[in-house]
Design a protein around this motif. Structure first.
Motif, PDB file in Angstrom:
ATOM      1  N   ARG A  52       0.963  -1.198   0.061  1.00 32.13           N
ATOM      2  CA  ARG A  52      -0.091   0.118   0.102  1.00 32.13           C
ATOM      3  C   ARG A  52       0.815   1.273   0.023  1.00 32.13           C
ATOM      4  NH1 ARG A  52      -5.288   1.147   1.514  1.00 32.13           N
ATOM      5  NH2 ARG A  52      -5.630   3.238   0.932  1.00 32.13           N
ATOM      6  N   GLY A  53       0.806   1.942  -0.866  1.00 24.41           N
ATOM      7  CA  GLY A  53       1.249   3.222  -0.966  1.00 24.41           C
ATOM      8  C   GLY A  53       0.389   4.587  -0.832  1.00 24.41           C
ATOM      9  N   GLU A  54       0.950   5.646  -1.256  1.00 27.36           N
ATOM     10  CA  GLU A  54       0.234   6.953  -1.226  1.00 27.36           C
ATOM     11  C   GLU A  54      -0.892   6.764  -2.303  1.00 27.36           C
ATOM     12  OE1 GLU A  54       2.677  10.251  -1.595  1.00 27.36           O
ATOM     13  OE2 GLU A  54       3.593  10.009   0.330  1.00 27.36           O
ATOM     14  N   ARG A  55      -0.730   6.062  -3.417  1.00 30.76           N
ATOM     15  CA  ARG A  55      -1.813   6.007  -4.402  1.00 30.76           C
ATOM     16  C   ARG A  55      -2.579   4.963  -4.404  1.00 30.76           C
ATOM     17  NH1 ARG A  55       1.280   8.995  -9.530  1.00 30.76           N
ATOM     18  NH2 ARG A  55       1.812  10.895  -8.622  1.00 30.76           N
ATOM     19  N   GLY A  56      -2.622   4.128  -3.366  1.00 31.81           N
ATOM     20  CA  GLY A  56      -3.238   2.865  -3.224  1.00 31.81           C
ATOM     21  C   GLY A  56      -2.253   1.782  -3.563  1.00 31.81           C
ATOM     22  N   THR A  57      -2.782   0.706  -3.805  1.00 31.99           N
ATOM     23  CA  THR A  57      -1.880  -0.594  -3.876  1.00 31.99           C
ATOM     24  C   THR A  57      -1.156  -0.585  -5.217  1.00 31.99           C
ATOM     25  OG1 THR A  57      -3.674  -1.626  -2.693  1.00 31.99           O
ATOM     26  CG2 THR A  57      -2.179  -3.114  -3.771  1.00 31.99           C
ATOM     27  N   ALA A  58       0.015  -1.188  -4.855  1.00 28.43           N
ATOM     28  CA  ALA A  58       1.067  -1.358  -6.163  1.00 28.43           C
ATOM     29  C   ALA A  58       1.658  -2.710  -5.819  1.00 28.43           C
ATOM     30  CB  ALA A  58       1.729  -0.126  -5.966  1.00 28.43           C
ATOM     31  N   LEU A  59       2.057  -3.317  -7.303  1.00 31.94           N
ATOM     32  CA  LEU A  59       2.674  -4.445  -7.155  1.00 31.94           C
ATOM     33  C   LEU A  59       3.993  -4.104  -7.025  1.00 31.94           C
ATOM     34  CD1 LEU A  59       2.707  -7.544  -7.695  1.00 31.94           C
ATOM     35  CD2 LEU A  59       2.830  -6.758 -10.121  1.00 31.94           C
ATOM     36  N   SER A  60       4.786  -4.495  -5.949  1.00 36.17           N
ATOM     37  CA  SER A  60       6.222  -3.899  -5.652  1.00 36.17           C
ATOM     38  C   SER A  60       7.060  -5.003  -6.118  1.00 36.17           C
ATOM     39  CB  SER A  60       6.234  -3.721  -4.198  1.00 36.17           C
ATOM     40  OG  SER A  60       5.840  -4.909  -3.348  1.00 36.17           O
ATOM     41  N   HIS A  61       6.725  -6.283  -6.313  1.00 38.88           N
ATOM     42  CA  HIS A  61       7.792  -7.544  -6.697  1.00 38.88           C
ATOM     43  C   HIS A  61       6.934  -8.518  -7.355  1.00 38.88           C
ATOM     44  CE1 HIS A  61      10.920 -10.501  -6.011  1.00 38.88           C
ATOM     45  NE2 HIS A  61      10.007 -11.328  -5.757  1.00 38.88           N
ATOM     46  N   ASP A  62       7.565  -8.825  -8.782  1.00 44.84           N
ATOM     47  CA  ASP A  62       7.049  -9.906  -9.345  1.00 44.84           C
ATOM     48  C   ASP A  62       8.341 -11.022  -9.914  1.00 44.84           C
ATOM     49  OD1 ASP A  62       7.079  -9.640 -12.624  1.00 44.84           O
ATOM     50  OD2 ASP A  62       6.724  -7.587 -11.296  1.00 44.84           O
ATOM     51  N   TYR A  63       8.111 -12.115  -9.857  1.00 46.00           N
ATOM     52  CA  TYR A  63       8.930 -13.120 -10.392  1.00 46.00           C
ATOM     53  C   TYR A  63       8.337 -14.132 -10.990  1.00 46.00           C
ATOM     54  CZ  TYR A  63      12.816 -16.590 -10.901  1.00 46.00           C
ATOM     55  OH  TYR A  63      13.641 -17.530 -11.300  1.00 46.00           O
ATOM     56  N   ALA A  64       8.660 -14.490 -12.242  1.00 42.61           N
ATOM     57  CA  ALA A  64       7.677 -15.550 -12.895  1.00 42.61           C
ATOM     58  C   ALA A  64       8.918 -16.430 -13.750  1.00 42.61           C
ATOM     59  CB  ALA A  64       6.871 -15.036 -13.617  1.00 42.61           C
TER      60      ALA A  64
END
Length: 321
Positions: A52-64
């Motif tokens: 959760r950041g100032e502008r709402g939820t963000a995807l902070s990490h992804d690995y696939a």
């Protein structure tokens, strides 16, 4: 099941595969004639972390790794602070010997929706089996909707899916699953060999509930098959939705009444019902029908009703193209 959080350590660093479920132990000893278990393309890993950041939820990490692919996020959720990821696959489905490892972490006060772009096809198998292990964790005040598209079990498929959910105080989650017993349009119906789907949820005080669906039409033991009375009966497609919200402002009884009313409105010829989960954990929904889209629509009605109560916003629309 304890696990490192996404982003900690080296990407894709996993412990060796544990012992298979007893129902799959015999399959595990069978060598796979093509690429071996654990080889590239067979041992898929997916990691997602939402903050959760100032502008709402963000995807902070992804690995696939194959067969998973993540193209980013979609900001189409009705909830203003939510974020969505549709997991894609460039392959033709799940094959014998595949092992999938999925980890999704939602941090404090974040709101995330994770789904798949299309139905997952579990292909015909002549040796070994396929397995998917999913670990979900939601931080204080966070919420996760984990509702993939249906799983289609082809003739001879052997599939074991296990899902572990861990909720912090004030967290909630919605978990959905639809099982389609074959390629129904071509007359394939309950021709898969075995499917076991297990769900386990824990909270700050320990175990909330456990649930298992074990269908084995290819079992030689001679027990009741999936179409027996008291199992699926005359229906083919089976859907489950867990609304896990032990700390919701709405009481468990009231949440049940809201979801049960939505189930009563499930489109015909689907049949749905709701029941309270133990330990005040929330509500479980079961929907039966003859087609995947009908069952999915019934679950979506229950999901949307629950989400309005938990988040003040309906469930996202199902269209993904």
């Amino acid at each position: 099941m304890a696990t490192d959080a996404p982003g900690e350590g080296e990407p894709g660093d996993r412990e060796d595969e544990g012992a298979p479920h007893p129902a799959f132990a015999g399959y595990a000893a069978e060598p796979v004639p093509q690429a071996a278990v654990g080889s590239p393309g067979k041992d898929g890993v997916l990691e997602l972390r939402f903050e959760r950041g100032e502008r709402g939820t963000a995807l902070s990490h992804d690995y696939a790794t194959v067969p998973f692919h993540v193209s980013g996020t979609l900001g189409h959720d009705p909830h203003p602070d939510a974020e969505t990821v549709f997991v894609q696959s460039p392959t033709g489905g799940v094959a014998q010997g595949d092992r999938h490892d999925v980890t999704v972490r939602v941090d404090a006060d974040a709101v995330a929706h994770v789904s798949t772009q299309s139905a997952m096809k579990v292909q015909t198998m002549r040796a070994n089996y396929a397995a998917a292990e999913t670990r979900l964790s939601v931080g204080p005040g966070g919420h996760l909707d984990y509702v993939p598209e249906p799983t289609i079990l082809h003739e001879g498929a052997r599939y074991h899916a296990s899902l572990d959910l861990d909720l912090a105080a004030g967290a909630s989650a919605v978990l959905g699953e639809v099982l389609v017993p074959g390629r129904l349009a071509r007359g394939e119906r309950f021709d898969f060999e075995r499917c076991l789907s297990q769900v386990r949820a824990t909270g700050p005080d320990g175990l909330l509930f456990e649930d298992a669906t074990h269908l084995a039409p290819g079992d030689d033991a001679g027990g009741p098959g999936p179409t027996a009375p008291g199992v699926l009966g005359e229906f083919a497609v089976y859907g489950t939705l867990f609304v896990v919200a032990p700390d919701a402002a709405l009481s468990s009884d009231d949440l049940h009444d809201v979801v049960a009313a939505a189930c009563a409105d499930a489109p015909n010829p689907a049949r749905g019902g709701a029941t309270r989960l133990p330990n005040g954990a929330g509500v479980a929904v079961r929907v039966l029908g003859d087609r995947g889209e009908t069952v999915s629509a019934g679950l979506h009605s229950a999901w949307s009703a629950a989400r309005r109560e938990l988040l003040g916003a309906p469930a996202p629309a199902g269209r993904k193209y």
